[in-house]
Scaffold this motif. Structure first.
Motif, PDB file in Angstrom:
ATOM      1  N   SER A   1     -35.064  40.406 -43.871  1.00 42.44           N
ATOM      2  CA  SER A   1     -34.568  39.320 -43.029  1.00 42.44           C
ATOM      3  C   SER A   1     -33.450  38.547 -43.726  1.00 42.44           C
ATOM      4  O   SER A   1     -32.399  38.274 -43.129  1.00 42.44           O
ATOM      5  CB  SER A   1     -35.712  38.367 -42.663  1.00 42.44           C
ATOM      6  N   ILE A   2     -33.674  38.191 -44.980  1.00 43.86           N
ATOM      7  CA  ILE A   2     -32.655  37.461 -45.735  1.00 43.86           C
ATOM      8  C   ILE A   2     -31.376  38.299 -45.850  1.00 43.86           C
ATOM      9  O   ILE A   2     -30.261  37.778 -45.744  1.00 43.86           O
ATOM     10  CB  ILE A   2     -33.186  37.103 -47.141  1.00 43.86           C
ATOM     11  N   GLY A   3     -31.526  39.601 -46.057  1.00 39.79           N
ATOM     12  CA  GLY A   3     -30.365  40.473 -46.190  1.00 39.79           C
ATOM     13  C   GLY A   3     -29.513  40.488 -44.929  1.00 39.79           C
ATOM     14  O   GLY A   3     -28.278  40.412 -45.002  1.00 39.79           O
ATOM     15  N   GLN A   4     -30.156  40.581 -43.760  1.00 34.28           N
ATOM     16  CA  GLN A   4     -29.402  40.596 -42.505  1.00 34.28           C
ATOM     17  C   GLN A   4     -28.664  39.278 -42.281  1.00 34.28           C
ATOM     18  O   GLN A   4     -27.484  39.264 -41.899  1.00 34.28           O
ATOM     19  CB  GLN A   4     -30.345  40.875 -41.330  1.00 34.28           C
ATOM     20  N   ILE A   5     -29.339  38.165 -42.535  1.00 34.95           N
ATOM     21  CA  ILE A   5     -28.705  36.853 -42.345  1.00 34.95           C
ATOM     22  C   ILE A   5     -27.570  36.657 -43.340  1.00 34.95           C
ATOM     23  O   ILE A   5     -26.502  36.123 -43.008  1.00 34.95           O
ATOM     24  CB  ILE A   5     -29.752  35.734 -42.482  1.00 34.95           C
ATOM     25  N   ARG A   6     -27.769  37.107 -44.580  1.00 33.18           N
ATOM     26  CA  ARG A   6     -26.741  36.951 -45.611  1.00 33.18           C
ATOM     27  C   ARG A   6     -25.475  37.724 -45.239  1.00 33.18           C
ATOM     28  O   ARG A   6     -24.366  37.223 -45.410  1.00 33.18           O
ATOM     29  CB  ARG A   6     -27.290  37.439 -46.954  1.00 33.18           C
ATOM     30  N   HIS A   7     -25.632  38.926 -44.707  1.00 39.23           N
ATOM     31  CA  HIS A   7     -24.465  39.719 -44.307  1.00 39.23           C
ATOM     32  C   HIS A   7     -23.742  39.069 -43.125  1.00 39.23           C
ATOM     33  O   HIS A   7     -22.503  39.133 -43.036  1.00 39.23           O
ATOM     34  CB  HIS A   7     -24.878  41.138 -43.955  1.00 39.23           C
ATOM     35  N   MET A   8     -24.490  38.445 -42.228  1.00 39.16           N
ATOM     36  CA  MET A   8     -23.868  37.763 -41.102  1.00 39.16           C
ATOM     37  C   MET A   8     -23.002  36.599 -41.581  1.00 39.16           C
ATOM     38  O   MET A   8     -21.849  36.451 -41.168  1.00 39.16           O
ATOM     39  CB  MET A   8     -24.946  37.247 -40.140  1.00 39.16           C
ATOM     40  N   ILE A   9     -23.564  35.781 -42.455  1.00 41.27           N
ATOM     41  CA  ILE A   9     -22.808  34.636 -42.966  1.00 41.27           C
ATOM     42  C   ILE A   9     -21.635  35.115 -43.815  1.00 41.27           C
ATOM     43  O   ILE A   9     -20.548  34.519 -43.803  1.00 41.27           O
ATOM     44  CB  ILE A   9     -23.727  33.700 -43.760  1.00 41.27           C
ATOM     45  N   GLY A  10     -21.822  36.216 -44.539  1.00 44.29           N
ATOM     46  CA  GLY A  10     -20.728  36.771 -45.325  1.00 44.29           C
ATOM     47  C   GLY A  10     -19.557  37.183 -44.455  1.00 44.29           C
ATOM     48  O   GLY A  10     -18.390  36.994 -44.827  1.00 44.29           O
ATOM     49  N   SER A  11     -19.848  37.753 -43.280  1.00 40.06           N
ATOM     50  CA  SER A  11     -18.767  38.144 -42.373  1.00 40.06           C
ATOM     51  C   SER A  11     -18.027  36.918 -41.843  1.00 40.06           C
ATOM     52  O   SER A  11     -16.809  36.946 -41.665  1.00 40.06           O
ATOM     53  CB  SER A  11     -19.331  38.963 -41.209  1.00 40.06           C
ATOM     54  N   ILE A  12     -18.745  35.827 -41.627  1.00 40.74           N
ATOM     55  CA  ILE A  12     -18.109  34.594 -41.166  1.00 40.74           C
ATOM     56  C   ILE A  12     -17.205  34.023 -42.250  1.00 40.74           C
ATOM     57  O   ILE A  12     -16.087  33.571 -41.986  1.00 40.74           O
ATOM     58  CB  ILE A  12     -19.176  33.565 -40.746  1.00 40.74           C
ATOM     59  N   LEU A  13     -17.679  34.069 -43.494  1.00 36.57           N
ATOM     60  CA  LEU A  13     -16.880  33.540 -44.605  1.00 36.57           C
ATOM     61  C   LEU A  13     -15.606  34.351 -44.825  1.00 36.57           C
ATOM     62  O   LEU A  13     -14.631  33.834 -45.378  1.00 36.57           O
ATOM     63  CB  LEU A  13     -17.721  33.536 -45.890  1.00 36.57           C
ATOM     64  N   SER A  14     -15.611  35.596 -44.396  1.00 38.33           N
ATOM     65  CA  SER A  14     -14.409  36.423 -44.563  1.00 38.33           C
ATOM     66  C   SER A  14     -13.352  36.127 -43.501  1.00 38.33           C
ATOM     67  O   SER A  14     -12.294  36.751 -43.490  1.00 38.33           O
ATOM     68  CB  SER A  14     -14.783  37.905 -44.525  1.00 38.33           C
ATOM     69  N   GLY A  15     -13.655  35.180 -42.602  1.00 44.64           N
ATOM     70  CA  GLY A  15     -12.688  34.785 -41.593  1.00 44.64           C
ATOM     71  C   GLY A  15     -12.854  35.487 -40.270  1.00 44.64           C
ATOM     72  O   GLY A  15     -12.023  35.333 -39.376  1.00 44.64           O
ATOM     73  N   ILE A  16     -13.929  36.246 -40.125  1.00 45.96           N
ATOM     74  CA  ILE A  16     -14.180  36.954 -38.877  1.00 45.96           C
ATOM     75  C   ILE A  16     -15.048  36.091 -37.969  1.00 45.96           C
ATOM     76  O   ILE A  16     -15.943  35.386 -38.430  1.00 45.96           O
ATOM     77  CB  ILE A  16     -14.879  38.301 -39.158  1.00 45.96           C
ATOM     78  N   SER A  17     -14.792  36.163 -36.686  1.00 49.99           N
ATOM     79  CA  SER A  17     -15.610  35.428 -35.721  1.00 49.99           C
ATOM     80  C   SER A  17     -17.066  35.898 -35.810  1.00 49.99           C
ATOM     81  O   SER A  17     -17.324  37.085 -36.055  1.00 49.99           O
ATOM     82  CB  SER A  17     -15.082  35.658 -34.306  1.00 49.99           C
ATOM     83  N   PRO A  18     -18.026  34.985 -35.618  1.00 46.51           N
ATOM     84  CA  PRO A  18     -19.442  35.401 -35.644  1.00 46.51           C
ATOM     85  C   PRO A  18     -19.766  36.421 -34.560  1.00 46.51           C
ATOM     86  O   PRO A  18     -20.684  37.222 -34.714  1.00 46.51           O
ATOM     87  CB  PRO A  18     -20.198  34.096 -35.418  1.00 46.51           C
ATOM     88  N   PHE A  19     -18.996  36.380 -33.459  1.00 45.95           N
ATOM     89  CA  PHE A  19     -19.305  37.240 -32.317  1.00 45.95           C
ATOM     90  C   PHE A  19     -18.619  38.592 -32.467  1.00 45.95           C
ATOM     91  O   PHE A  19     -17.590  38.879 -31.846  1.00 45.95           O
ATOM     92  CB  PHE A  19     -18.880  36.547 -31.017  1.00 45.95           C
ATOM     93  N   ILE A  20     -19.228  39.415 -33.318  1.00 43.76           N
ATOM     94  CA  ILE A  20     -18.783  40.788 -33.509  1.00 43.76           C
ATOM     95  C   ILE A  20     -19.989  41.698 -33.333  1.00 43.76           C
ATOM     96  O   ILE A  20     -21.143  41.272 -33.473  1.00 43.76           O
ATOM     97  CB  ILE A  20     -18.137  40.997 -34.900  1.00 43.76           C
ATOM     98  N   LEU A  21     -19.716  42.963 -33.024  1.00 43.03           N
ATOM     99  CA  LEU A  21     -20.809  43.901 -32.758  1.00 43.03           C
ATOM    100  C   LEU A  21     -21.700  44.100 -33.981  1.00 43.03           C
ATOM    101  O   LEU A  21     -22.911  44.310 -33.850  1.00 43.03           O
ATOM    102  CB  LEU A  21     -20.233  45.242 -32.293  1.00 43.03           C
ATOM    103  N   ALA A  22     -21.107  44.027 -35.185  1.00 44.96           N
ATOM    104  CA  ALA A  22     -21.904  44.206 -36.407  1.00 44.96           C
ATOM    105  C   ALA A  22     -22.962  43.113 -36.521  1.00 44.96           C
ATOM    106  O   ALA A  22     -24.109  43.387 -36.899  1.00 44.96           O
ATOM    107  CB  ALA A  22     -20.994  44.191 -37.629  1.00 44.96           C
ATOM    108  N   ASN A  23     -22.599  41.871 -36.201  1.00 41.47           N
ATOM    109  CA  ASN A  23     -23.575  40.779 -36.273  1.00 41.47           C
ATOM    110  C   ASN A  23     -24.622  40.894 -35.170  1.00 41.47           C
ATOM    111  O   ASN A  23     -25.793  40.542 -35.383  1.00 41.47           O
ATOM    112  CB  ASN A  23     -22.861  39.432 -36.186  1.00 41.47           C
ATOM    113  N   ALA A  24     -24.216  41.372 -34.003  1.00 40.73           N
ATOM    114  CA  ALA A  24     -25.196  41.609 -32.936  1.00 40.73           C
ATOM    115  C   ALA A  24     -26.214  42.661 -33.380  1.00 40.73           C
ATOM    116  O   ALA A  24     -27.415  42.520 -33.133  1.00 40.73           O
ATOM    117  CB  ALA A  24     -24.485  42.047 -31.665  1.00 40.73           C
ATOM    118  N   THR A  25     -25.728  43.699 -34.061  1.00 44.79           N
ATOM    119  CA  THR A  25     -26.623  44.743 -34.569  1.00 44.79           C
ATOM    120  C   THR A  25     -27.562  44.184 -35.637  1.00 44.79           C
ATOM    121  O   THR A  25     -28.752  44.526 -35.668  1.00 44.79           O
ATOM    122  CB  THR A  25     -25.801  45.901 -35.166  1.00 44.79           C
ATOM    123  N   ARG A  26     -27.030  43.334 -36.515  1.00 44.58           N
ATOM    124  CA  ARG A  26     -27.880  42.731 -37.553  1.00 44.58           C
ATOM    125  C   ARG A  26     -28.970  41.859 -36.944  1.00 44.58           C
ATOM    126  O   ARG A  26     -30.116  41.885 -37.396  1.00 44.58           O
ATOM    127  CB  ARG A  26     -27.005  41.919 -38.505  1.00 44.58           C
TER     128      ARG A  26
END
Length: 205
Positions: free
Chosen positions: A110-135
């Protein structure tokens, strides 16, 4: 970069750092607990004791002259049979190691999935991406599986490795956990819809 660039708030970086510490700290604790139980497994058989309570078993082993380590198991997962009908040391190790592995698996995944989601946001990508939906979908499925199967797996392992008496109890299913998992799945669909809308928006520019 295609699409709308997302600027994360400063708190996201702190949250990501905390999750990273929690993730690697969880791995460290998992290794420590497993090693601790393996060390306990080296103790002589006669040091382990089983006490039958009102509704549960208490399996314990002394760590010193004044300290004992115990694990509790309800009768629903471990039948109230006579202690001479099973190996107390084996029962202690099966219960303790199974609980540790299942709890830490759910936590780390669970922590791993949430961490990757926040990591994608920090990289400047919108939270609403298919990768985050999959996570989020994976997180919801993991919560549901843990709520459904954690106690059942313990029950089955006790039957196979300790009592040799087949008795399955489904009372350990967590309805609250299943509901939370379903809600996470709903949120994942919202993220998926948002990602599709953004892709459609990007394709028009």
């Amino acid at each position: 970069m295609n699409g709308i660039e997302f600027k994360a708030k400063p708190g996201f970086k702190t949250m990501h750092t905390a999750l990273k510490i929690g993730y690697w700290g969880g791995i460290g604790l998992l290794v420590a607990f497993v090693c601790f139980n393996l060390w306990i497994g080296l103790k002589p058989q006669d040091l382990f004791s089983a006490e039958k309570g009102i509704a549960h078993w208490s399996f314990s082993v002394p760590l010193s002259d004044t300290v004992r380590n115990s694990v509790l198991v309800p009768f629903t997962y471990f039948q109230p049979i006579n202690p001479d009908m099973f190996d107390v040391k084996n029962a202690y190790l099966v219960v303790s190691l199974t609980n540790i592995v299942l709890v830490f698996w759910a936590y780390l995944y669970s922590i791993g999935q949430i961490r990757h989601m926040i990591g994608s946001i920090l990289s400047g990508i919108s939270p609403f991406i298919l990768a985050n939906a999959t996570r989020l979908r994976r997180l919801g499925i993991a919560v549901i599986l843990y709520s459904l199967l954690a106690k059942l797996i313990l029950n089955i392992l006790i039957c196979l490795l300790v009592t040799r008496i087949f008795s399955i109890n489904l009372g350990g299913i967590s309805l609250i956990g299943i509901i939370i998992g379903i809600l996470v799945l709903f949120v994942s669909e919202i993220f998926k819809y948002g990602a599709l809308l953004q892709e459609e928006h990007d394709s028009t520019f």
